[in-house]
Design a protein around this motif. Structure first.
Motif, short mmCIF file in Angstrom:
data_model
loop_
_atom_site.label_atom_id
_atom_site.label_comp_id
_atom_site.label_asym_id
_atom_site.label_seq_id
_atom_site.Cartn_x
_atom_site.Cartn_y
_atom_site.Cartn_z
N PRO A 231 44.64 33.64 21.11
CA PRO A 231 45.31 34.89 21.45
C PRO A 231 45.99 34.83 22.81
O PRO A 231 45.58 34.08 23.70
CB PRO A 231 44.15 35.89 21.48
N ASP A 232 47.06 35.60 22.98
CA ASP A 232 47.54 35.94 24.32
C ASP A 232 46.60 37.03 24.85
O ASP A 232 46.40 38.06 24.19
CB ASP A 232 48.96 36.52 24.28
N LEU A 233 46.00 36.81 26.01
CA LEU A 233 45.10 37.81 26.57
C LEU A 233 45.83 39.13 26.81
O LEU A 233 47.05 39.16 26.98
CB LEU A 233 44.50 37.30 27.87
N ARG A 234 45.07 40.19 26.84
CA ARG A 234 45.62 41.53 27.06
C ARG A 234 46.62 41.54 28.23
O ARG A 234 46.28 41.18 29.36
CB ARG A 234 44.47 42.48 27.35
N GLY A 235 47.85 41.94 27.95
CA GLY A 235 48.88 42.04 28.97
C GLY A 235 49.66 40.77 29.22
O GLY A 235 50.73 40.80 29.83
N TYR A 236 49.12 39.62 28.82
CA TYR A 236 49.81 38.34 29.00
C TYR A 236 50.74 38.07 27.81
O TYR A 236 50.50 38.54 26.69
CB TYR A 236 48.80 37.20 29.07
N GLY A 237 51.77 37.24 28.04
CA GLY A 237 52.62 36.78 26.95
C GLY A 237 53.18 37.92 26.14
O GLY A 237 53.80 38.84 26.65
N ARG A 238 52.93 37.87 24.82
CA ARG A 238 53.44 38.90 23.92
C ARG A 238 52.39 39.93 23.56
O ARG A 238 52.61 40.77 22.67
CB ARG A 238 53.99 38.22 22.65
N SER A 239 51.24 39.89 24.21
CA SER A 239 50.23 40.95 24.03
C SER A 239 50.56 42.11 24.96
O SER A 239 51.18 41.94 26.00
CB SER A 239 48.83 40.41 24.33
N ARG A 240 50.08 43.26 24.58
CA ARG A 240 50.31 44.46 25.39
C ARG A 240 48.99 45.16 25.65
O ARG A 240 48.13 45.25 24.78
CB ARG A 240 51.28 45.41 24.67
N GLY A 241 48.85 45.66 26.87
CA GLY A 241 47.63 46.34 27.27
C GLY A 241 47.87 47.82 27.51
O GLY A 241 48.98 48.32 27.31
N PRO A 242 46.85 48.51 27.98
CA PRO A 242 46.97 49.95 28.23
C PRO A 242 47.70 50.22 29.54
O PRO A 242 48.07 49.30 30.29
CB PRO A 242 45.50 50.39 28.31
N ARG A 243 47.86 51.48 29.85
CA ARG A 243 48.48 51.85 31.12
C ARG A 243 47.59 51.40 32.27
O ARG A 243 46.38 51.22 32.12
CB ARG A 243 48.71 53.37 31.17
N PHE A 244 48.19 51.25 33.41
CA PHE A 244 47.48 50.79 34.59
C PHE A 244 46.81 51.97 35.28
O PHE A 244 47.38 53.06 35.39
CB PHE A 244 48.45 50.09 35.55
N THR A 245 45.58 51.75 35.75
CA THR A 245 44.81 52.80 36.42
C THR A 245 44.28 52.29 37.75
O THR A 245 44.19 51.07 37.98
CB THR A 245 43.64 53.26 35.54
N ALA A 246 43.90 53.21 38.59
CA ALA A 246 43.47 52.85 39.95
C ALA A 246 42.20 52.02 39.96
O ALA A 246 41.98 51.23 40.89
CB ALA A 246 43.28 54.12 40.79
N ASP A 247 41.35 52.18 38.95
CA ASP A 247 40.10 51.42 38.93
C ASP A 247 40.23 50.07 38.21
O ASP A 247 39.27 49.29 38.17
CB ASP A 247 38.98 52.24 38.29
N HIS A 248 41.41 49.77 37.66
CA HIS A 248 41.71 48.47 37.01
C HIS A 248 40.83 48.20 35.78
O HIS A 248 40.83 47.08 35.27
CB HIS A 248 41.55 47.31 38.01
N ALA A 249 40.12 49.22 35.29
CA ALA A 249 39.17 48.99 34.20
C ALA A 249 39.85 48.55 32.91
O ALA A 249 39.26 47.85 32.10
CB ALA A 249 38.34 50.25 33.96
N GLY A 250 41.09 48.97 32.70
CA GLY A 250 41.79 48.59 31.49
C GLY A 250 42.07 47.11 31.37
O GLY A 250 42.37 46.61 30.29
N TYR A 251 41.96 46.40 32.50
CA TYR A 251 42.19 44.95 32.51
C TYR A 251 40.94 44.19 32.96
O TYR A 251 41.01 43.04 33.37
CB TYR A 251 43.40 44.62 33.38
N SER A 252 39.79 44.86 32.84
CA SER A 252 38.53 44.19 33.16
C SER A 252 38.23 43.13 32.12
O SER A 252 38.71 43.18 30.98
CB SER A 252 37.39 45.21 33.20
N LYS A 253 37.42 42.15 32.50
CA LYS A 253 37.04 41.11 31.54
C LYS A 253 36.21 41.70 30.40
O LYS A 253 36.23 41.19 29.29
CB LYS A 253 36.27 39.99 32.25
N ARG A 254 35.50 42.79 30.66
CA ARG A 254 34.75 43.45 29.60
C ARG A 254 35.69 44.00 28.54
O ARG A 254 35.45 43.86 27.34
CB ARG A 254 33.88 44.56 30.19
N ALA A 255 36.78 44.62 28.97
CA ALA A 255 37.76 45.14 28.02
C ALA A 255 38.43 44.01 27.26
O ALA A 255 38.61 44.08 26.03
CB ALA A 255 38.80 45.98 28.76
N VAL A 256 38.82 42.95 27.96
CA VAL A 256 39.51 41.83 27.32
C VAL A 256 38.57 41.11 26.35
O VAL A 256 38.97 40.70 25.25
CB VAL A 256 40.07 40.86 28.37
#
Length: 302
Positions: free
Chosen positions: A58-83
């Motif tokens: 896979p392309d990791l969340r937000g990398y390459g052709r993958s898409r992630g959630p909106r960006f937040t101040a706590d960065h939780a949407g791009y945490s390794k737990r989420a990925v």
């Protein structure tokens, strides 16, 4: 690249992952590092298929052709737990409840979190050119900060986005011949996308905040990796120079650790694919039609 593989965009909830998959046999997931995409595995994945594995890249969340959630101040949407949760969802979508896991560089941090959070899903895990994030931070020296200064630059709000997107080709400096032309073109397209650049920075920002907190909680609770663990490192990179034998550090986190160095620079999947594939097939469960070959001796520095 990836002849005989299928591709899909798989919705995992708050993200959508671009995934390459192919082969038959015991499944193994290959997780790339920064600033690569799943295409970095284009020389390794066919060798693993030939060895009798189902291979998922896979392309990791937000990398390459993958898409992630909106960006937040706590960065939780791009945490390794989420990925890590993304990877579990992708594998269930493809019909795999349990699988082997290979993580390189930042992908290694995802592999660690997945293995700790979802231990019943991981049969074996491989960490290549990486340590737990907190092991780096607890050994912080002038030498580390000088060589790995980008960790702390990427954590700054706003500034790195402006610097990198102003001239991404000069910042990332890929080598078309060494990477392979299709891999290079895919990587270059991704690194010229401002949304991808921001997501990659969020990966590092999460690493110094929420991911660090998760690892510290694991250490306090005594949580350890239960499955067999292979540690690989590139002899022309600086991991062993900074810390000595990486296996010693990983034994703080896992019960069954083995491994060796590979004569390569940092991007081992592109620079030494045969050696990497051989190390993986030695370690991973063989396909149903293959017998495990005798384990070979490997050279390592020091």
């Amino acid at each position: 690249m990836f002849e005989g593989f299928e591709t899909a965009q798989i919705d995992v909830g708050e993200a959508c992952l671009y995934v390459r998959f192919g082969g038959e046999g015991p499944p193994v997931v290959l997780l790339h590092g920064h600033p690569r995409t799943s295409a970095t595995w284009h020389r390794v994945a066919p060798l693993l298929v030939r060895a009798g594995h189902t291979v998922v890249c896979p392309d990791l969340r937000g990398y390459g052709r993958s898409r992630g959630p909106r960006f937040t101040a706590d960065h939780a949407g791009y945490s390794k737990r989420a990925v890590a949760g993304d990877v579990v969802t992708v594998m269930r979508h493809l019909g795999h409840r349990r699988f082997a896991l290979v993580g390189h560089d930042r992908g290694g941090s995802v592999a660690l979190r997945l293995t700790l959070d979802h231990p019943d899903t991981v049969s074996q895990v491989v960490f290549a050119d990486c340590l737990p994030l907190t092991e780096h931070l607890s050994r912080l020296t002038v030498e580390f900060a000088t060589r790995w200064w980008h960790w702390f630059f990427f954590a700054q709000p706003g500034i790195p986005e402006r610097v990198i997107t102003a001239d991404p080709d000069s910042w990332y400096r890929g080598d078309r011949e060494a990477m392979g032309p299709e891999n290079y073109d895919e990587w270059r397209q991704a690194t010229r996308n401002p949304d991808v650049v921001r997501a990659m920075l969020e990966d590092y920002r999460a690493g110094l905040t929420v991911d660090r907190q998760h690892e510290e909680a694991d250490r306090a609770a005594g949580t350890r990796i239960a499955c067999p663990t292979l540690v690989l490192w590139s002899l022309q990179d600086d991991l062993e120079d900074l810390y000595g034998d990486p296996r010693v550090i990983w034994r703080r986190w896992a019960h069954d650790v083995r491994g060796h160095g590979i004569d390569s620079g940092h991007h081992v999947a592109e620079q030494a694919p045969e050696a990497l594939a051989a190390a993986l097939t030695d370690f991973l469960e063989p396909g149903p039609h293959l017998e495990r070959r005798p384990r070979t001796e490997h050279r390592h520095k020091g």
